[in-house]
Design a protein around this motif. Structure first.
Motif: not given
Length: 165
Positions: A75-84, A98-105
């Motif tokens: 859930r969130g702005p990048q739904r269905d994105t995966d990070f190693r 960051a290794h896991i960059v999230l576009a969530d304010p």
């Protein structure tokens, strides 16, 4: 799906049909295209080998570490994105380093760390303003062991943890 443009740049076509490197810097209609770097596609020359010497391949960057798992944005702005996830610390946040960059304010610049020490995974909150939550819990965790399938909530983003090792 990964594609290669006519200039040799590799890009993910799921995010658009145009190569982000070749796109003009000025997107206004009629703007002059900017000269971009062209990737040399000439095949590398094979190194000579003998029975006594084998070429050494040096790998750097994130690929130099073993992939130990993934997180998938449920859930969130990048739904269905995966990070190693790699062995050691994996920083979660909005910052580009960051290794896991999230576009969530609602996610902090360096919000949390998912750490694998070779035996167990942990989620560690880095004193974030909005907290880090595990599964359906309503209490922010400071440091908690992760199990395969756990849900990690940071801001408005929910990540599902998938253990590989």
């Amino acid at each position: 799906m990964m594609q290669r443009c006519s200039n040799g740049h590799e890009f993910n076509s799921d995010f658009g049909p145009e190569c982000p490197v070749c796109m003009p810097a000025d997107l206004r209609p009629g703007a002059a295209p900017v000269k971009r770097t062209v990737v040399d596609q000439t095949p590398a020359r094979a190194l000579p080998t003998s029975a006594t010497s084998v070429p050494t391949v040096v790998v750097t960057g994130p690929d130099s570490k073993r992939i130990v798992g993934w997180v998938v944005v449920e859930r969130g702005p990048q739904r269905d994105t995966d990070f190693r996830l790699y062995q050691g610390p994996n920083r979660v946040g909005r910052d580009s380093n960051a290794h896991i960059v999230l576009a969530d304010p609602l996610v902090g610049g360096t919000h949390a760390v998912i750490h694998y020490d070779g035996t167990r995974f942990e989620i560690i909150d880095l004193a974030s303003k909005n907290g880090t939550f595990l599964n359906e819990g309503n209490t922010s965790v400071t440091r908690e062991e992760l199990k395969n399938g756990d849900l990690i909530r940071v801001g408005d983003t929910t990540l599902q943890f998938i253990k590989r090792v």
